[in-house]
Structure formats: C-alpha cells, structure tokens
Design an enzyme around this catalytic site. Structure first.
Site, PDB file in Angstrom:
ATOM      1  N   ARG A   1     -12.004 -15.501 -45.272  1.00 28.81           N
ATOM      2  CA  ARG A   1     -12.367 -16.910 -45.465  1.00 28.81           C
ATOM      3  C   ARG A   1     -13.879 -17.097 -45.617  1.00 28.81           C
ATOM      4  NH1 ARG A   1      -8.068 -19.931 -41.393  1.00 28.81           N
ATOM      5  NH2 ARG A   1      -6.631 -20.548 -43.045  1.00 28.81           N
TER       6      ARG A   1
ATOM      7  N   LYS B   1       5.626 -20.231 -37.194  1.00 32.50           N
ATOM      8  CA  LYS B   1       5.668 -21.693 -37.087  1.00 32.50           C
ATOM      9  C   LYS B   1       6.849 -22.264 -37.863  1.00 32.50           C
ATOM     10  CE  LYS B   1       0.619 -22.106 -36.873  1.00 32.50           C
ATOM     11  NZ  LYS B   1      -0.542 -22.480 -37.706  1.00 32.50           N
TER      12      LYS B   1
ATOM     13  N   GLY C   1      -3.476 -18.038 -43.922  1.00 30.22           N
ATOM     14  CA  GLY C   1      -4.435 -17.242 -43.185  1.00 30.22           C
ATOM     15  C   GLY C   1      -3.818 -15.956 -42.674  1.00 30.22           C
TER      16      GLY C   1
ATOM     17  N   GLY D   1      -1.010 -23.644 -43.995  1.00 29.75           N
ATOM     18  CA  GLY D   1      -0.460 -24.991 -43.898  1.00 29.75           C
ATOM     19  C   GLY D   1      -0.837 -25.817 -45.121  1.00 29.75           C
TER      20      GLY D   1
HETATM   21  C1  3PG Z   1      -5.635 -22.539 -40.426  1.00 27.46           C
HETATM   22  O1  3PG Z   1      -6.026 -21.512 -39.903  1.00 27.46           O
HETATM   23  O2  3PG Z   1      -4.442 -22.717 -40.716  1.00 27.46           O
HETATM   24  C2  3PG Z   1      -6.645 -23.597 -40.793  1.00 27.46           C
HETATM   25  O3  3PG Z   1      -7.940 -23.185 -40.491  1.00 27.46           O
HETATM   26  C3  3PG Z   1      -6.311 -24.910 -40.123  1.00 27.46           C
HETATM   27  O4  3PG Z   1      -6.321 -24.743 -38.743  1.00 27.46           O
HETATM   28  P1  3PG Z   1      -5.456 -25.707 -37.810  1.00 27.46           P
HETATM   29  O5  3PG Z   1      -4.001 -25.387 -38.093  1.00 27.46           O
HETATM   30  O6  3PG Z   1      -5.863 -25.384 -36.405  1.00 27.46           O
HETATM   31  O7  3PG Z   1      -5.795 -27.124 -38.190  1.00 27.46           O
HETATM   32 MG    MG Z   2      -3.203 -20.912 -39.500  1.00 33.43          MG
END
Ligand code: 3PG
Ligand code: MG
Length: 400
Positions: free
Chosen positions: A34, A199, A357, A381
């Site tokens: 990233r 998730k 990620g 997400g």
């Molecule tokens: C991720 O790693 O999915 C993004 O950086 C967003 O992070 P978050 O889900 O904690 O908002």
């Molecule tokens: Mg994530």
C-alpha cells in the site's frame, strides 16, 4: 472526477489522504504494497513543488493514541521508497502537526500520525466529524484523495475534508476505479469470482450482486463453513455465522435458478487448534471431506481435491476477481489453498484482479510476482462495495 493535473499545487500545502494501513509485526512492516502504491502520486506532487502532507489510518484504534498503531514505521519506509526524508508529526492536528507542516519547504513531505487517534475521524456524528475535518483543513491548501482502501468509509478525512478544499483524485484511485469499472461494465467470460477470508457478513452482500454478473463463484476461507453448515453439514468449531445460514441457502437457490455455478470446498484441512502463527510450529492437520468435519475440529484451509477443482474452474476464465485467502495462509501448513488459487490465476488466460489487503499481501508474502497479475487492488472492502454497486463516500466526495 478531477485528477491531480487539474490542481494548482506549486508552493501549496497539499493534503494526501492515503491508505497506509499496512500489516505490522511489532514495528516491522510485513507487506509494504500500500505504501508503494501511493508513492507515485506523492512523488509527482513533490516534483511539481508541492508541500505534501500525507495522512492515513492504521488499524482500528478507538479514537485515542495507542503506540502499537503508530504510523512512525511507515514514515521511515515511505522515505526509503520516495528516496527523500519524510518528516513525521507525532500527532494529527496538534502542535507537532502544525509545526511539522509549517517547516516544510516546497518539494518536501511530511506524514501525520494516525488519523484514528482522533475520535472525530470515524465519528457517526456529522458535526463531530466536520469539526475534525476543519482542523485538518487548516493544515492544507488542497486535497488529494488517494486512499482507495478506505473510500468506502464515511470518515472525516475521506468524506468531509474534500468538501472544504480544492480537491482531486490521485493516480491510485484513478487506476483502481478504472479497473473495477471494467469488471462492472464489460467482462470477458467466463467470469469467475473467488471469495474467501474471514469477514463473512461483509462479503455476503457482494454475492447478491455477483450472482447477476458472474458465471462461477468459488468459495473458500472462513466463509465456506457457513455455507457448509447451511447445507446441513457438521462444521465442528469452524468459523460460523449461524444467523447467515438462511441467506446462504437463498444464494445457493438463486445461483441454481440463474445457472451460476456455485462451488464449495469438497475437502478441508482441520485441526483442534488454531495454528501458532509466531513460532510456526508444525500444525499436523487432518484432511477430511467437507461434509465430515469432526465436531471438535475447525477447518483452516481447503484440501488438495478442492485445490484441483478450483484450479480447473479457473483454467478457462476470461475474467477473475479474487478476494480473500482460502485458509490461514500465514502458517505454512495452511497456505497451500491460497497458493493454489494464486497459481491458478497466474495460469489463467483471462484478466485477473486480486482485491483486498489480505489477499494482496498473501500473494506477495507467498512469493508470487505481483506484476504477473492483471491488477492487484489495494482495497478489500472498498473493491467489494464498488462491485456491489454501492455509492462509496470517498469517491462521491471527489466527484463534487
Ligand atoms: C482495510 O485495510 O481494509 C482498509 O485500510 C480499511 O480499514 P478499515 O476496515 O479498518 O476501515
Ligand atoms: Mg482489511
């Protein structure tokens, strides 16, 4: 959406909202994808004589400082990648931030401390968020949104701040949106989607929409067990979202109605214990059929028959979207499922997109050449919600 070329940046303080939420082992960055992904935007702004103020969240601190979520290690790595020193502010909108930004000369860069050390960043209260955005706005003359991984969050730095400053989308966001648009508009078929990860409820929504678009959906990782349970199988102590079982059955029925192939694991690696991710002590898992998981064990990776099956389902793909690892890839005994899917993407003739990620980090940590994939997204997400057809606050804010 304006691009950074449309912004007047020479001699200006330019706030870059990045997603530098990288995996850390203590203070060691285990995957810097990233950081590398947003570096070109920052470099371009520096070349044009901007004073660049970079900000990001890291992890999920609860609105106050927590040392383990500090961005300090990221400042060091960002400096190495840019080949220039990165000033680090020990706070986000406090004295250190003000002084660090004031000290920047044209063509210099600073990183602020974790945005989520401030309750205003993630607040659900519009006024509280706006007040924090105003504090951030005082540090800059222009705003560049380039934190693609966070554009699905209605947070102060993502959603409220761009309204207060001249703004544009950074190059990373432009690239990401370009690729995802391709997946929603004109896909080469067969379009195969591979979904994994832990998730489950986050990802069930996307299935609804994908059933209308994809030709095949392959399920692995933690998600698989809720589907297996929904079909009436014992899943032991596997990850399970019992309240989502009915929804899973609806999806299976809908897939059948639409002629979408919906594929679940046929075999899995199970153990009574979650593996030791630090010491990597051998886990010695058992291999069982996916309808015969013992009541005292949990599924931690897909098995060899499933690996082969999924590779075959990917072999003729025209387009592949993959989100979420197939198992606990951080342990070598449970990495083979994720490896097999990554390899199948590389072998497939189609356009391959790795979203998320965790999957992106998995691909690199397992030693695959990231350039061999069609596109590796920095957002999990975010890319899923884009594919779901949702409005993403961070993109909406950049459009205005
Ligand atoms: C991720 O790693 O999915 C993004 O950086 C967003 O992070 P978050 O889900 O904690 O908002
Ligand atoms: Mg994530």
């Amino acid at each position: 959406m304006k691009t950074i070329e449309d912004l007047d940046v020479a001699g200006k303080r330019v706030f870059v909202r990045a997603d530098l939420n990288v995996p850390l082992d203590g203070s060691t960055i285990t995957d810097d994808g990233r950081i590398r992904a947003v570096a070109p935007t920052i470099a371009k702004l520096l070349e044009r004589g901007a004073k660049v103020v970079v900000a990001s969240h890291l992890g999920r601190p609860k609105g106050e400082p927590e040392a383990k979520f500090s961005l300090a290690p990221v400042a060091v790595r960002l400096g190495e990648i840019l080949g220039t020193s990165v000033a680090f502010a020990a706070d986000t909108v406090g004295e250190s931030a003000a002084a660090t930004v004031a000290a920047l000369a044209d063509g210099q860069v600073a990183l602020l401390e974790n945005l989520r050390f401030n309750a205003g960043e993630t607040s659900k209260d519009d006024a509280e968020r706006k007040a924090f955005a105003q504090q951030l706005a005082a540090l800059a003359d222009a705003y560049v949104g380039d934190g693609f991984g966070a554009v699905h969050r209605k947070h102060a730095s993502v959603f409220d701040l761009p309204a207060l400053l001249p703004h544009a989308a950074g190059d990373l966001i432009a690239t990401e949106v370009g690729v995802l648009k391709k997946l929603t508009d004109e896909v080469a078929r067969p379009y195969v989607v591979v979904l994994g990860g832990a998730k489950v409820s986050d990802k069930l929504g996307v299935i609804d929409n994908l059933l209308k678009k994809a030709d095949r959906i392959l399920i692995g990782g933690g998600m698989a067990y809720t589907f297996l349970a929904a079909k009436g199988h014992e899943v032991g102590i596997s990850l399970l979202q019992a309240d989502q079982k009915d929804r899973c059955l609806e999806y299976l029925a809908e897939a059948e109605k639409r002629g979408v192939e919906f594929v679940l694991p046929v075999d899995v690696l199970v153990s009574a214990e979650f593996p030791d991710l630090k010491g990597k002590t051998p886990a010695n898992p058992d291999l069982v059929a996916s309808d015969a998981i013992p009541a005292d064990k949990e599924g931690l990776d897909i098995g060899p028959k499933t690996r082969e099956l999924y590779a075959a389902k990917l072999a003729d793909a025209g387009t592949v979207f993959w989100n979420g690892p197939m198992g606990v890839f951080e342990h070598p005994d449970y990495a083979n499922g994720t490896k097999a899917v990554a390899q199948a993407l590389l072998d497939s003739p189609g356009f391959t997109v790795v979203g998320g990620g965790d999957s992106a980090a998995a691909v690199r940590i397992l030693g695959f050449d990231e350039n061999a994939f069609g596109h590796i997204s920095t957002g999990g997400g975010a890319s899923l919600e884009y594919l779901e057809g949702k409005q993403l606050p961070g993109l909406t804010a950049l459009e205005g």
